[in-house]
Write an enzyme that holds these catalytic residues in place. Structure first.
Site, mmCIF file in Angstrom:
data_model
loop_
_atom_site.group_PDB
_atom_site.id
_atom_site.type_symbol
_atom_site.label_atom_id
_atom_site.label_comp_id
_atom_site.label_asym_id
_atom_site.label_seq_id
_atom_site.Cartn_x
_atom_site.Cartn_y
_atom_site.Cartn_z
ATOM 1 N N HIS A 380 33.433 74.947 -78.282
ATOM 2 C CA HIS A 380 31.843 74.679 -78.086
ATOM 3 C C HIS A 380 30.999 76.012 -78.496
ATOM 4 C CE1 HIS A 380 28.694 72.149 -77.660
ATOM 5 N NE2 HIS A 380 29.032 71.615 -76.604
ATOM 6 N N TYR A 494 21.935 67.139 -65.353
ATOM 7 C CA TYR A 494 21.833 67.491 -66.391
ATOM 8 C C TYR A 494 21.898 66.584 -67.795
ATOM 9 C CZ TYR A 494 23.095 71.081 -70.294
ATOM 10 O OH TYR A 494 23.069 71.726 -71.409
ATOM 11 N N SER A 496 21.837 66.914 -72.044
ATOM 12 C CA SER A 496 21.776 67.801 -72.838
ATOM 13 C C SER A 496 20.917 67.184 -74.012
ATOM 14 C CB SER A 496 23.135 67.893 -73.684
ATOM 15 O OG SER A 496 22.860 69.005 -74.848
ATOM 16 N N THR A 507 20.345 73.884 -77.465
ATOM 17 C CA THR A 507 19.974 72.711 -76.693
ATOM 18 C C THR A 507 18.813 73.058 -75.757
ATOM 19 O OG1 THR A 507 21.611 73.290 -75.097
ATOM 20 C CG2 THR A 507 22.154 71.695 -77.149
#
Length: 665
Positions: A380, A494, A496, A507
């Site tokens: 990532h 959360y 994204s 992001t």
């Protein structure tokens, strides 16, 4: 737009180190003479060059400090009691009027001096690469492919060959500057037309974005795309590095923990013939060798400092050139011998597997099970889901519409034994012990992970849009209601959201737990008989409107999380003591994301998943489809994922009951 683009950004907000400036060669088109036999080696040949919009993309705005503090306090409101909220409010106001003002001004000045990038890009790369946790479970997500609609093509050898060929076609199309630019079309009838494309290609790159904007089209940042291929995260002590070598012409293939390489591009830049690729894969699949006693791939699942130390020892033992072959491979193909039993088995296998048959540090791996079930698992740090999803969509479309081999295709009569190289490594007792220890740590970590899935079949996007409600808002509300039903709490959540509409955007966070969702969840869960259907419908509308506002703000770079994160990062880089806003328990709590969520809907994607970001959390991958809502959720032992999904299902039942005008029972 945010929901289309969002993909899990799996990081905690507590991981930051020294400041870096990022420059990328993303806008450079490869000028080498890639020949193209009859056009078969390109996916398409875009009228508009791939990077045409890159130069004129708008810059990610640094939000106003007072807006950030206001949004931060609004997000804290549903999580805190009155006393704690007043304390947090005072700290936030003190920060805004003092240290925060100074940090914000420094950040704005720094941003003005770095117009080639975004204010978040350097710190965000640094946070990922400085994290010392294993990339497995903590960072790498997966997205599985929908099966080929022609069932006979879901054969491991056939599908793997076609995916390799399509991946090479994508890579060549990208590098030749012929890949269609990534554009979000609000009015495709005007902007996604041959006429407009022929016009915009003659508009200078420095102005092209404005031309697209005039017809309600929004080009997206493509600076991450060059890291898709020939790229690997290299473990280093303290902070890892990203490595890319676009001269590599070979594929890395893993099977039973063995590592093989063979060329999939020839010296002239042409794709090796599909029949040859098929022959080489067939050769690997027929290798009778049992799994190695000490499979090297498991080292990529280790703590990054431990892995960095072991990599140094590998190089000292004479394995440097072989590791370079692994690192420079175009991508990694993992051929698994297992047949996927169900969605849960697929999720576990594609998210983490057995640790042996993976090289988790590659920019991405295509995992291909024995039955043709396939997925992408990606590292990532180099980029977000936008680039990977585009790649996956194109590969799925190409392999299903224009497969280059079929179930009756004969493999080429070539000498695969000489074309395919089995990588061998020199291992001493210290390295063997390191591999054993890595496997023990891996087994211990994945044994704690539980995954479960749920599909709600009594309603979806169509019905919600008829009710003038945001599908994403209702899914998020169901998670709030489900958690409240199970645990009696409203907790940090959360979601994204991509900021790819801006140059080097990454992001931003949508904060779905709001005063509106808290009020609505309590009304549905704790007071079902105390409100009329009309009142409950009004609350749903309120939640939807506010969530829509948060989503738009986040997509436009107007959240609060990245701004606060970057100011804290700046203070750390200067050795400055952190303001009490950052040491406040409320700041820690809002960044301890018990519900970490990401939505993903695509015709190419069957499942998406990731692990929780905190030990007592849920990792919630979900998609709202026309007539159903699906969730793929993970947890560790601190939470009961099965019960959570039952509570979410019950919440969706209640919501759709009310939308039909019926009272709750």
């Amino acid at each position: 737009m945010a929901n289309m683009l969002s993909m899990k950004c799996r990081v905690s907000m507590g991981r930051t180190r020294s400041l870096i400036t990022l420059t990328t060669p993303a806008c450079v088109i490869d000028k080498r003479n890639y020949s193209d036999r009859n056009g078969s080696e390109y996916l398409h040949q875009s009228v508009v060059p791939s990077m045409h919009y890159q130069k004129s993309l708008p810059r990610l705005p640094v939000p106003k400090l007072e807006d950030t503090i206001r949004r931060y306090l609004a997000a804290q409101k549903p999580l805190l009691d009155d006393d704690h909220y007043r304390t947090t409010e005072k700290l936030a106001q003190d920060f805004q009027n003092g240290v925060g003002k100074q940090l914000h001004e420094e950040l704005v000045a720094q941003d003005k001096n770095n117009k080639h990038t975004s204010y978040i890009s350097g710190p965000w790369f640094d946070m990922y690469l400085s994290a010392r946790d294993s990339v497995v479970l903590n960072f790498n997500p997966f997205m599985s492919f929908v099966p080929d609609p022609k069932t006979e093509y879901n054969d491991q050898l056939v599908r793997a060959t076609n995916m390799i060929c399509s991946a090479v076609r994508f890579m060549k199309t990208l590098r030749a500057g012929l890949l269609e630019p990534e554009v979000f079309h609000l009015n495709p009838a005007k902007s996604n037309t041959d006429t407009f494309k022929k016009f915009i290609r003659w508009v200078p790159s420095s102005l092209s974005w404005y031309g697209a904007y005039m017809v309600n089209a929004y080009p997206l940042d493509m600076s991450q795309y060059f890291r898709l291929f020939n790229s690997t995260r290299i473990p280093k002590h303290g902070r890892d590095e990203l490595f890319t070598d676009d001269k590599g012409r070979h594929l890395l293939v893993m099977r039973k923990g063995h590592m093989y390489v063979f060329d999939i591009v020839d010296r002239d830049g042409n794709m090796v013939s599909p029949a040859e690729i098929q022959s080489h894969l067939k050769y690997i699949l027929s290798d009778p060798a049992s799994a190695p006693a000490f499979p090297l791939g498991v080292l990529t699942s280790e703590n990054r400092d431990v892995w960095a130390g072991l990599r140094d020892k590998l190089i000292a033992a004479g394995n440097g050139e072989t590791l370079q072959v692994v690192d420079s491979a175009i991508f990694c193909l993992c051929l698994d011998d297992e047949v996927m039993r169900d969605h849960i088995h697929t999720s576990h296998n594609m998210l983490h597997g057995d640790g042996y048959n993976r090289w988790y540090d590659k920019s991405f791996s295509i995992i291909m099970a024995k039955d043709g079930e396939a997925a992408i698992n990606f590292e990532h740090s180099w980029g977000d889901g936008v680039a990977v999803l585009r790649f996956q969509n194109e590969i799925f479309k190409d392999t299903t519409e224009q497969p280059l081999v079929n179930p009756s295709s004969a493999a080429a009569a070539v000498d695969s034994a000489s074309a395919v190289r089995l990588l061998q490594f020199n291992l001493d007792s210290e390295l063997e012990n390191g591999i054993q220890k890595a496997k023990e740590n891996f087994d211990s970590a994945v044994s704690k992970l539980t995954i479960d899935a749920m599909e709600f079949k009594n309603g979806g996007k169509e019905q919600l849009k008829k009710s003038k409600l945001s599908p994403d808002a209702i899914a998020q509300l169901a998670f709030q209601m489900g958690f409240l039903r199970q645990y009696g709490q409203t907790i940090a959540t959360y979601e994204s959201c991509s900021t790819a509409a801006f140059k080097h955007g990454r992001t931003e966070t949508i904060r779905p737990a709001t005063i509106h969702t808290k009020r609505c969840a309590h009304a549905f869960v704790n007071q079902p008989g105390q409100h009329s259907v009309e009142q409950l419908q009004a609350m749903l509308k309120e939640c939807s409107n506010y969530h829509g506002q948060l989503t738009k703000e986040a997509a436009m770079g107007q959240g609060f999380d990245r701004h606060l994160f970057t100011m804290r990062y700046l203070a750390n880089s200067k050795g400055q003591a952190l303001h009490n806003l950052y040491t406040d328990a409320a700041y820690s709590a809002i960044n301890h994301n018990v519900l970490s969520t990401s939505t993903l809907t695509s015709p190419a994607v069957n499942l998406g998943g990731f692990a929780p970001v905190v030990p007592d959390g849920f990792g919630v991958g979900y998609g709202v489809h026309d007539d159903r809502i699906g969730c793929n959720v993970s947890s560790y032992p601190a939470r009961n994922v099965h019960e959570f999904l039952q509570c979410v299902h019950k919440s969706l039942e209640d919501i759709f009951t009310v939308l039909k005008g019926k009272p709750l029972s």
